[in-house]
Scaffold this motif. Structure first.
Motif, PDB file in Angstrom:
ATOM      1  N   ASN A   1     -63.168 139.217 -43.525  1.00 31.09           N
ATOM      2  CA  ASN A   1     -61.902 138.244 -43.771  1.00 31.09           C
ATOM      3  C   ASN A   1     -62.125 136.809 -42.873  1.00 31.09           C
ATOM      4  O   ASN A   1     -61.772 135.851 -43.374  1.00 31.09           O
ATOM      5  CB  ASN A   1     -60.649 138.869 -43.214  1.00 31.09           C
ATOM      6  N   ALA A   2     -62.607 137.146 -41.670  1.00 30.81           N
ATOM      7  CA  ALA A   2     -62.761 135.887 -40.723  1.00 30.81           C
ATOM      8  C   ALA A   2     -63.702 134.954 -41.524  1.00 30.81           C
ATOM      9  O   ALA A   2     -63.606 133.845 -41.472  1.00 30.81           O
ATOM     10  CB  ALA A   2     -63.276 136.420 -39.477  1.00 30.81           C
ATOM     11  N   MET A   3     -64.978 135.683 -41.961  1.00 24.23           N
ATOM     12  CA  MET A   3     -65.962 134.550 -42.628  1.00 24.23           C
ATOM     13  C   MET A   3     -65.395 134.042 -44.182  1.00 24.23           C
ATOM     14  O   MET A   3     -65.833 132.943 -44.240  1.00 24.23           O
ATOM     15  CB  MET A   3     -67.227 135.496 -42.950  1.00 24.23           C
ATOM     16  N   ARG A   4     -64.512 134.902 -44.692  1.00 24.78           N
ATOM     17  CA  ARG A   4     -63.893 134.251 -45.974  1.00 24.78           C
ATOM     18  C   ARG A   4     -63.117 133.151 -45.606  1.00 24.78           C
ATOM     19  O   ARG A   4     -63.114 132.129 -46.302  1.00 24.78           O
ATOM     20  CB  ARG A   4     -63.245 135.298 -46.584  1.00 24.78           C
ATOM     21  N   ASP A   5     -62.330 133.406 -44.577  1.00 24.20           N
ATOM     22  CA  ASP A   5     -61.490 132.158 -44.284  1.00 24.20           C
ATOM     23  C   ASP A   5     -62.287 130.964 -43.706  1.00 24.20           C
ATOM     24  O   ASP A   5     -61.941 129.627 -44.023  1.00 24.20           O
ATOM     25  CB  ASP A   5     -60.653 132.540 -42.873  1.00 24.20           C
ATOM     26  N   LEU A   6     -63.242 131.176 -42.913  1.00 24.28           N
ATOM     27  CA  LEU A   6     -64.227 130.085 -42.713  1.00 24.28           C
ATOM     28  C   LEU A   6     -64.891 129.277 -43.753  1.00 24.28           C
ATOM     29  O   LEU A   6     -64.854 128.278 -43.773  1.00 24.28           O
ATOM     30  CB  LEU A   6     -65.320 130.589 -41.559  1.00 24.28           C
ATOM     31  N   HIS A   7     -65.349 130.188 -44.825  1.00 23.70           N
ATOM     32  CA  HIS A   7     -66.018 129.756 -45.928  1.00 23.70           C
ATOM     33  C   HIS A   7     -65.040 128.815 -46.647  1.00 23.70           C
ATOM     34  O   HIS A   7     -65.175 127.729 -47.164  1.00 23.70           O
ATOM     35  CB  HIS A   7     -66.493 130.939 -46.840  1.00 23.70           C
ATOM     36  N   ALA A   8     -63.817 129.359 -46.679  1.00 23.28           N
ATOM     37  CA  ALA A   8     -62.567 128.657 -47.279  1.00 23.28           C
ATOM     38  C   ALA A   8     -62.406 127.260 -46.877  1.00 23.28           C
ATOM     39  O   ALA A   8     -62.107 126.088 -47.401  1.00 23.28           O
ATOM     40  CB  ALA A   8     -61.262 129.431 -47.703  1.00 23.28           C
TER      41      ALA A   8
END
Length: 335
Positions: A240-247
């Protein structure tokens, strides 16, 4: 004549060290010699690259070698200069210390491109005082040393600069002190370390070599960083943290209208790196083989672990090599 004599062979450490093995009269001479070394190295690499003699792996390793040689030279030269005034910075056992320079990003992964910034974090082993008659605190000593290293490599002079230096990845970023003790680093990781910093520290590499290398302190630093980056369990919370960073990166790309950007755009270099590093964050604590730095090596390992199909790895590898080589050509022109 020098280029004509050497360009048929890859750039070697001996070739880079040769102009630095002498006594220097003053700082201006040091800066000039370092910048001219950069010019010679770039001419050598561009010629080999554009004539089809050098694969991507050679170019990025040669650029990393240039950074390692110039960084270690500056570290040793300015350390000795400060010791002459303040004495050696000692640890609790009375042993001399050296500043640990952590290379981050592509520098840490030995993947530096031909126009990369160098991302540093400066760590010193222990608080205390220097041993000279004009004694100062170790924190003070290493802060002065860090500033001199940054100036030697990053200041813009008539000869240009060796590398643009970026210190923003250090604890607390621009608002934090330039240097940090090992205890301070451990405390920061425990109390404030964020997911994006775990992602960044995957590539962290201690650059110290030769007289600058104190293996016990390098090991101590790794023992602090490793559990922060790689959790002992399968770390699906990182997704989730990486998904947020990617977004967040995607939004920034859209805001700046950089959809066609070779590095940052959708399907660009950053996204291939991102894919490799997400697997490392999730599984690297359980599978220590994944605690490696080069992107292409990680992708190959993901196939061995049956985490991605072989055809996906081939497609990503070919795209990554193509985009990195294209990026270099754009940088040769722009620089």
């Amino acid at each position: 004549p020098e280029l004509a004599a050497t360009w048929q062979q890859p750039l070697s450490e001996a070739l880079l060290l040769a102009p630095l093995q002498r006594e220097f009269a003053d700082d201006d001479t040091v800066r000039s010699v370092l910048r001219r070394l950069r010019h010679r190295a770039m001419a050598h690499l561009a010629l080999r690259d554009l004539c089809g003699l050098a694969p991507l792996a050679e170019i990025v390793e040669s650029m990393t070698l240039l950074a390692d040689v110039t960084t270690n030279f500056a570290l040793d030269y300015y350390h000795r200069q400060l010791v002459a005034t303040y004495g050696e910075p000692l640890d609790k056992q009375g042993r001399p210390q050296r500043l640990l320079i952590i290379g981050m990003g592509k520098l840490g992964g030995r993947e530096l491109n031909v126009s990369s910034d160098v991302d540093y974090i400066f760590i010193y082993p222990e608080d205390g005082d220097t041993a000279g008659p004009k004694s100062i605190e170790n924190f003070d000593f290493f802060t002065r040393l860090g500033k001199r290293i940054i100036g030697a490599l990053g200041d813009l002079t008539a000869d240009g600069q060796v590398f643009r230096v970026d210190m923003r990845l250090r604890p607390n970023g621009d608002s934090g002190p330039l240097v940090c003790s090992l205890d301070g680093l451990e405390n920061y990781f425990i109390t404030q370390g964020r997911e994006w910093e775990r992602y960044a520290w995957i590539k962290g590499r201690t650059m110290n070599a030769g007289a600058n290398l104190l293996p016990d302190w390098v090991t101590a630093m790794q023992k602090i960083a490793r559990p922060f980056v790689f959790r002992k369990y399968l770390d699906f919370g990182a997704i989730n943290a990486m998904r947020d960073l990617h977004a967040q990166i995607r939004r920034e790309v859209a805001r700046k209208d950089m959809a066609d950007h070779v590095k940052l755009g959708p399907g660009g270099i950053r996204e291939i790196e991102f894919m490799a590093q997400v697997f490392q964050l999730i599984r690297g604590g359980r599978d220590m083989a994944l605690q490696i730095r080069p992107t292409l090596s990680v992708l190959a390992l993901l196939v061995d672990r049956k985490l991605i199909p072989a055809e996906t790895e081939q497609e990503l590898r070919e795209a990554y090599i193509f985009l990195r080589r294209l990026e270099h050509r754009l940088q040769y022109v722009e620089d």
